[in-house]
Design a protein around this motif. Structure first.
Motif, PDB file in Angstrom:
ATOM      1  N   MET A   1       0.831  -1.182   0.000  1.00 23.88           N
ATOM      2  CA  MET A   1       0.000   0.000   0.000  1.00 23.88           C
ATOM      3  C   MET A   1       0.874   1.243   0.000  1.00 23.88           C
ATOM      4  O   MET A   1       1.897   1.287   0.667  1.00 23.88           O
ATOM      5  CB  MET A   1      -0.871  -0.005   1.240  1.00 23.88           C
ATOM      6  CG  MET A   1      -2.306   0.201   0.929  1.00 23.88           C
ATOM      7  SD  MET A   1      -3.328  -0.013   2.383  1.00 23.88           S
ATOM      8  CE  MET A   1      -4.413  -1.207   1.653  1.00 23.88           C
ATOM      9  N   HIS A   3       0.814   5.571   0.491  1.00 26.89           N
ATOM     10  CA  HIS A   3       0.047   6.655   1.094  1.00 26.89           C
ATOM     11  C   HIS A   3       0.636   7.974   0.605  1.00 26.89           C
ATOM     12  O   HIS A   3       1.850   8.178   0.674  1.00 26.89           O
ATOM     13  CB  HIS A   3       0.126   6.615   2.617  1.00 26.89           C
ATOM     14  CG  HIS A   3      -0.258   5.306   3.201  1.00 26.89           C
ATOM     15  ND1 HIS A   3      -1.568   4.898   3.337  1.00 26.89           N
ATOM     16  CD2 HIS A   3       0.496   4.285   3.663  1.00 26.89           C
ATOM     17  CE1 HIS A   3      -1.597   3.689   3.879  1.00 26.89           C
ATOM     18  NE2 HIS A   3      -0.348   3.305   4.080  1.00 26.89           N
ATOM     19  N   HIS A  54       5.150   4.078   2.285  1.00 28.22           N
ATOM     20  CA  HIS A  54       4.710   2.727   1.937  1.00 28.22           C
ATOM     21  C   HIS A  54       5.118   1.747   3.028  1.00 28.22           C
ATOM     22  O   HIS A  54       5.867   2.075   3.942  1.00 28.22           O
ATOM     23  CB  HIS A  54       5.295   2.296   0.582  1.00 28.22           C
ATOM     24  CG  HIS A  54       6.675   1.732   0.668  1.00 28.22           C
ATOM     25  ND1 HIS A  54       6.981   0.462   0.263  1.00 28.22           N
ATOM     26  CD2 HIS A  54       7.817   2.261   1.120  1.00 28.22           C
ATOM     27  CE1 HIS A  54       8.269   0.243   0.456  1.00 28.22           C
ATOM     28  NE2 HIS A  54       8.800   1.324   0.966  1.00 28.22           N
ATOM     29  N   ASP A  57       0.141  -0.063   7.055  1.00 30.78           N
ATOM     30  CA  ASP A  57      -1.286   0.070   6.788  1.00 30.78           C
ATOM     31  C   ASP A  57      -1.789   1.456   7.202  1.00 30.78           C
ATOM     32  O   ASP A  57      -1.046   2.280   7.743  1.00 30.78           O
ATOM     33  CB  ASP A  57      -2.080  -1.052   7.465  1.00 30.78           C
ATOM     34  CG  ASP A  57      -1.958  -1.061   8.987  1.00 30.78           C
ATOM     35  OD1 ASP A  57      -1.496  -0.065   9.585  1.00 30.78           O
ATOM     36  OD2 ASP A  57      -2.326  -2.085   9.587  1.00 30.78           O
ATOM     37  N   ARG A  58      -3.032   1.707   6.925  1.00 28.64           N
ATOM     38  CA  ARG A  58      -3.625   3.027   7.190  1.00 28.64           C
ATOM     39  C   ARG A  58      -3.555   3.418   8.672  1.00 28.64           C
ATOM     40  O   ARG A  58      -3.132   4.536   8.990  1.00 28.64           O
ATOM     41  CB  ARG A  58      -5.075   3.043   6.663  1.00 28.64           C
ATOM     42  CG  ARG A  58      -5.843   4.327   6.901  1.00 28.64           C
ATOM     43  CD  ARG A  58      -5.305   5.471   6.070  1.00 28.64           C
ATOM     44  NE  ARG A  58      -6.022   6.700   6.326  1.00 28.64           N
ATOM     45  CZ  ARG A  58      -6.591   7.442   5.401  1.00 28.64           C
ATOM     46  NH1 ARG A  58      -6.525   7.079   4.128  1.00 28.64           N
ATOM     47  NH2 ARG A  58      -7.212   8.535   5.716  1.00 28.64           N
ATOM     48  N   ILE A  61       0.015   4.541   9.451  1.00 23.36           N
ATOM     49  CA  ILE A  61       0.425   5.835   8.879  1.00 23.36           C
ATOM     50  C   ILE A  61      -0.293   6.979   9.597  1.00 23.36           C
ATOM     51  O   ILE A  61       0.270   8.069   9.754  1.00 23.36           O
ATOM     52  CB  ILE A  61       0.241   5.874   7.343  1.00 23.36           C
ATOM     53  CG1 ILE A  61       1.192   6.916   6.730  1.00 23.36           C
ATOM     54  CG2 ILE A  61      -1.175   6.165   6.936  1.00 23.36           C
ATOM     55  CD1 ILE A  61       2.646   6.638   6.871  1.00 23.36           C
ATOM     56  N   ILE A  80      -4.431  12.305   4.337  1.00 20.80           N
ATOM     57  CA  ILE A  80      -3.851  11.035   3.915  1.00 20.80           C
ATOM     58  C   ILE A  80      -4.714  10.433   2.818  1.00 20.80           C
ATOM     59  O   ILE A  80      -5.922  10.253   3.000  1.00 20.80           O
ATOM     60  CB  ILE A  80      -3.768  10.045   5.091  1.00 20.80           C
ATOM     61  CG1 ILE A  80      -2.945  10.638   6.233  1.00 20.80           C
ATOM     62  CG2 ILE A  80      -3.196   8.701   4.630  1.00 20.80           C
ATOM     63  CD1 ILE A  80      -3.009   9.846   7.531  1.00 20.80           C
ATOM     64  N   THR A  81      -4.090  10.125   1.697  1.00 21.99           N
ATOM     65  CA  THR A  81      -4.754   9.418   0.603  1.00 21.99           C
ATOM     66  C   THR A  81      -4.041   8.087   0.440  1.00 21.99           C
ATOM     67  O   THR A  81      -2.849   8.050   0.142  1.00 21.99           O
ATOM     68  CB  THR A  81      -4.673  10.220  -0.713  1.00 21.99           C
ATOM     69  OG1 THR A  81      -5.225  11.523  -0.494  1.00 21.99           O
ATOM     70  CG2 THR A  81      -5.413   9.509  -1.835  1.00 21.99           C
ATOM     71  N   THR A  82      -4.765   7.005   0.674  1.00 20.43           N
ATOM     72  CA  THR A  82      -4.190   5.664   0.540  1.00 20.43           C
ATOM     73  C   THR A  82      -4.422   5.170  -0.878  1.00 20.43           C
ATOM     74  O   THR A  82      -5.513   5.327  -1.426  1.00 20.43           O
ATOM     75  CB  THR A  82      -4.813   4.714   1.578  1.00 20.43           C
ATOM     76  OG1 THR A  82      -4.533   5.249   2.883  1.00 20.43           O
ATOM     77  CG2 THR A  82      -4.239   3.320   1.467  1.00 20.43           C
ATOM     78  N   THR A  84      -3.838   1.975  -3.706  1.00 23.13           N
ATOM     79  CA  THR A  84      -3.476   0.611  -4.074  1.00 23.13           C
ATOM     80  C   THR A  84      -2.963   0.685  -5.502  1.00 23.13           C
ATOM     81  O   THR A  84      -3.741   0.926  -6.429  1.00 23.13           O
ATOM     82  CB  THR A  84      -4.706  -0.334  -4.001  1.00 23.13           C
ATOM     83  OG1 THR A  84      -5.225  -0.293  -2.671  1.00 23.13           O
ATOM     84  CG2 THR A  84      -4.318  -1.748  -4.365  1.00 23.13           C
TER      85      THR A  84
END
Length: 100
Positions: A1, A3, A54, A57-58, A61, A80-82, A84
């Protein structure tokens, strides 16, 4: 993932000046442990900065960004913009192995 972390000043840029050394140490720590891939100021700098992170996980972060001295001292906040990744440049394949 991945971010995308967008740092936005919530106070005048001058208010952040006393916290710059702590912020730089924070960036260096997370670059050294591999979480932050890229960090830099926006243009113009009065807006804030951007980090690409990177490997976490959310929730992790979110915890990391909450520890930034700029955030702790109330002069900035993160959006925060996650992400994929769907397509990755071949030069980044080994860095962004599945599960990152």
């Amino acid at each position: 993932m991945l971010h995308l972390l967008s740092l936005h000043y919530t106070a005048p840029e001058r208010a952040a000046e006393p916290f710059i050394p702590g912020h730089v140490a924070y960036l260096e720590r997370h670059h050294q442990n591999g979480t932050f891939l890229i960090s830099g100021r926006t243009v113009p700098t009065s807006i804030g900065g951007v980090i690409i992170a990177h490997g976490v996980d959310r929730p992790a972060i979110e915890q990391i960004t909450a520890q930034d001295p700029f955030v702790v001292n109330g002069v900035a906040e993160y959006t925060i913009t996650t992400i994929t990744p769907g397509r990755v440049h071949p030069a980044l394949d080994s860095l962004l192995a599945p599960g990152c």
